[in-house]
Design a protein around this motif. Sequence first.
Motif, PDB file in Angstrom:
ATOM      1  N   ARG A 123       0.705  -1.126   0.032  1.00  0.00           N
ATOM      2  CA  ARG A 123      -0.017  -0.096   0.014  1.00  0.00           C
ATOM      3  C   ARG A 123       1.079   1.189  -0.047  1.00  0.00           C
ATOM      4  NH1 ARG A 123      -5.179  -1.088   0.864  1.00  0.00           N
ATOM      5  NH2 ARG A 123      -5.684   1.174   1.251  1.00  0.00           N
ATOM      6  N   PHE A 124       0.180   2.450  -0.535  1.00  0.00           N
ATOM      7  CA  PHE A 124       0.950   3.608  -0.750  1.00  0.00           C
ATOM      8  C   PHE A 124       1.279   4.287   0.811  1.00  0.00           C
ATOM      9  CE2 PHE A 124       0.043   8.063   0.576  1.00  0.00           C
ATOM     10  CZ  PHE A 124       1.110   8.666  -0.164  1.00  0.00           C
ATOM     11  N   SER A 125       2.436   4.747   1.213  1.00  0.00           N
ATOM     12  CA  SER A 125       2.835   5.621   2.172  1.00  0.00           C
ATOM     13  C   SER A 125       4.009   6.362   1.885  1.00  0.00           C
ATOM     14  CB  SER A 125       3.252   4.401   3.503  1.00  0.00           C
ATOM     15  OG  SER A 125       4.165   3.977   3.115  1.00  0.00           O
ATOM     16  N   GLU A 126       4.433   7.164   2.982  1.00  0.00           N
ATOM     17  CA  GLU A 126       5.448   8.050   2.467  1.00  0.00           C
ATOM     18  C   GLU A 126       6.758   7.097   2.278  1.00  0.00           C
ATOM     19  OE1 GLU A 126       5.554  11.062   1.569  1.00  0.00           O
ATOM     20  OE2 GLU A 126       3.236  11.263   1.609  1.00  0.00           O
ATOM     21  N   GLU A 127       6.778   6.296   3.470  1.00  0.00           N
ATOM     22  CA  GLU A 127       8.094   5.550   3.619  1.00  0.00           C
ATOM     23  C   GLU A 127       8.064   4.302   2.303  1.00  0.00           C
ATOM     24  OE1 GLU A 127      10.097   2.178   6.540  1.00  0.00           O
ATOM     25  OE2 GLU A 127       7.983   3.008   6.813  1.00  0.00           O
ATOM     26  N   ALA A 128       6.999   3.930   1.791  1.00  0.00           N
ATOM     27  CA  ALA A 128       7.112   3.144   0.841  1.00  0.00           C
ATOM     28  C   ALA A 128       7.400   3.961  -0.415  1.00  0.00           C
ATOM     29  CB  ALA A 128       5.763   2.616   0.617  1.00  0.00           C
ATOM     30  N   THR A 129       7.024   5.085  -0.545  1.00  0.00           N
ATOM     31  CA  THR A 129       7.206   5.893  -1.941  1.00  0.00           C
ATOM     32  C   THR A 129       8.881   6.166  -1.933  1.00  0.00           C
ATOM     33  OG1 THR A 129       5.093   7.084  -1.652  1.00  0.00           O
ATOM     34  CG2 THR A 129       7.000   8.152  -2.846  1.00  0.00           C
ATOM     35  N   LYS A 130       9.330   6.668  -0.470  1.00  0.00           N
ATOM     36  CA  LYS A 130      10.594   6.853  -0.421  1.00  0.00           C
ATOM     37  C   LYS A 130      11.725   5.511  -0.858  1.00  0.00           C
ATOM     38  CE  LYS A 130      14.156   8.052   3.070  1.00  0.00           C
ATOM     39  NZ  LYS A 130      15.099   6.691   3.215  1.00  0.00           N
ATOM     40  N   ASN A 131      11.234   4.333  -0.408  1.00  0.00           N
ATOM     41  CA  ASN A 131      11.946   3.073  -0.572  1.00  0.00           C
ATOM     42  C   ASN A 131      11.689   2.764  -2.240  1.00  0.00           C
ATOM     43  OD1 ASN A 131      12.595   2.394   1.806  1.00  0.00           O
ATOM     44  ND2 ASN A 131      10.764   1.249   2.236  1.00  0.00           N
ATOM     45  N   ALA A 163       2.711  10.828  -5.881  1.00  0.00           N
ATOM     46  CA  ALA A 163       3.706   9.816  -5.190  1.00  0.00           C
ATOM     47  C   ALA A 163       4.144   9.169  -6.762  1.00  0.00           C
ATOM     48  CB  ALA A 163       3.066   8.819  -4.337  1.00  0.00           C
ATOM     49  N   LEU A 164       3.339   8.665  -7.421  1.00  0.00           N
ATOM     50  CA  LEU A 164       3.501   8.013  -8.870  1.00  0.00           C
ATOM     51  C   LEU A 164       4.540   8.755  -9.424  1.00  0.00           C
ATOM     52  CD1 LEU A 164       0.315   6.374  -9.886  1.00  0.00           C
ATOM     53  CD2 LEU A 164       2.509   5.320  -9.106  1.00  0.00           C
ATOM     54  N   GLN A 165       4.178  10.192  -9.413  1.00  0.00           N
ATOM     55  CA  GLN A 165       5.159  11.067 -10.355  1.00  0.00           C
ATOM     56  C   GLN A 165       6.570  11.174  -9.925  1.00  0.00           C
ATOM     57  OE1 GLN A 165       3.503  12.268 -13.082  1.00  0.00           O
ATOM     58  NE2 GLN A 165       5.583  12.772 -13.539  1.00  0.00           N
ATOM     59  N   LYS A 166       6.649  11.055  -8.520  1.00  0.00           N
ATOM     60  CA  LYS A 166       8.214  11.061  -8.074  1.00  0.00           C
ATOM     61  C   LYS A 166       8.846   9.773  -8.712  1.00  0.00           C
ATOM     62  CE  LYS A 166       6.982  13.237  -3.809  1.00  0.00           C
ATOM     63  NZ  LYS A 166       7.024  12.917  -2.392  1.00  0.00           N
ATOM     64  N   VAL A 167       8.256   8.828  -8.787  1.00  0.00           N
ATOM     65  CA  VAL A 167       8.450   7.523  -9.451  1.00  0.00           C
ATOM     66  C   VAL A 167       9.031   7.598 -10.923  1.00  0.00           C
ATOM     67  CG1 VAL A 167       8.748   5.120  -9.923  1.00  0.00           C
ATOM     68  CG2 VAL A 167       7.800   6.166  -7.779  1.00  0.00           C
ATOM     69  N   LEU A 168       8.077   8.275 -11.629  1.00  0.00           N
ATOM     70  CA  LEU A 168       7.884   8.248 -13.279  1.00  0.00           C
ATOM     71  C   LEU A 168       9.055   9.189 -13.673  1.00  0.00           C
ATOM     72  CD1 LEU A 168       4.057   8.048 -13.856  1.00  0.00           C
ATOM     73  CD2 LEU A 168       5.861   6.299 -13.582  1.00  0.00           C
ATOM     74  N   GLU A 169       9.261  10.199 -12.873  1.00  0.00           N
ATOM     75  CA  GLU A 169      10.312  11.262 -13.272  1.00  0.00           C
ATOM     76  C   GLU A 169      11.612  10.530 -13.317  1.00  0.00           C
ATOM     77  OE1 GLU A 169       9.979  13.973  -9.996  1.00  0.00           O
ATOM     78  OE2 GLU A 169       8.154  15.086 -10.951  1.00  0.00           O
TER      79      GLU A 169
END
Length: 260
Positions: A123-131, A163-169
Amino acid sequence: MSLKRIIVGCCGFPVARSRYFSEFKLVELQNTFYNLPTEEEATRLRNSIPPNAIITMKAWQVLTHPPSSPTWRKMKRKPNGNLENYGFLRPTKENLEAWSETLRIAQILNARAIILQTPPSFRFSEEATKNVVEFFTAVLSTTPKDLLICWEPRGDWNTHPEALQKVLELGIIHVTDILKADPLPNSKGVLYTRLHGLGNKEVNYKYKYTDNDLSILIRKILDRKEEILEAYVLFNNVHMFEDAKRFRERLRAVFHGEII
């Protein structure tokens, strides 16, 4: 950008390989998710597939799914190290070593793309996004630029576009079932969609697409023709062989670029 070509295929082989490749050039390999082949097995597989075939592959499950996942039961060869450090795209030593193994097999197969599909339990979380950002940053540093890295997040990630955009960048391709959720654009100009059947649940493999469904699918792809260069359309349902053929025939009537 302007859409140049649309490539159609199936997730796995719904019919004998000889028959499959008489119809399609694109296939997404599925067994690589459950059991990553050895280098020798990958070489034999590549040699058994026509040289002009376009191969994409689902990434080894240890990268995306933790050991508690029921899919691990199908794994013949368990990975090395601390098993608790695998899965959920965490930037652990174990995950990064598993990526290196996966990448090596992709290179032997001459794969065009690797698809990492995370489960709804991730699931989405700030920590998961960072990881995830840290994982993909490390991964991209070792990956050839012409190999597409694609992420299909199941669960609630698609409701968190920031959050997805941070990854796609980073240069990652956002994968969705486009009939259910619109993918976010990416700098590569690539659309990659996996079609899992329609219904109330996230997947409905028994579903057979109607002519109207296929018309909507075509419209959704062509509506994005100014932001993509190529589109990969993968059917992943019981009727995928026939549905993919029907889709391609309907596509020929309205799209005048290259259809593979």
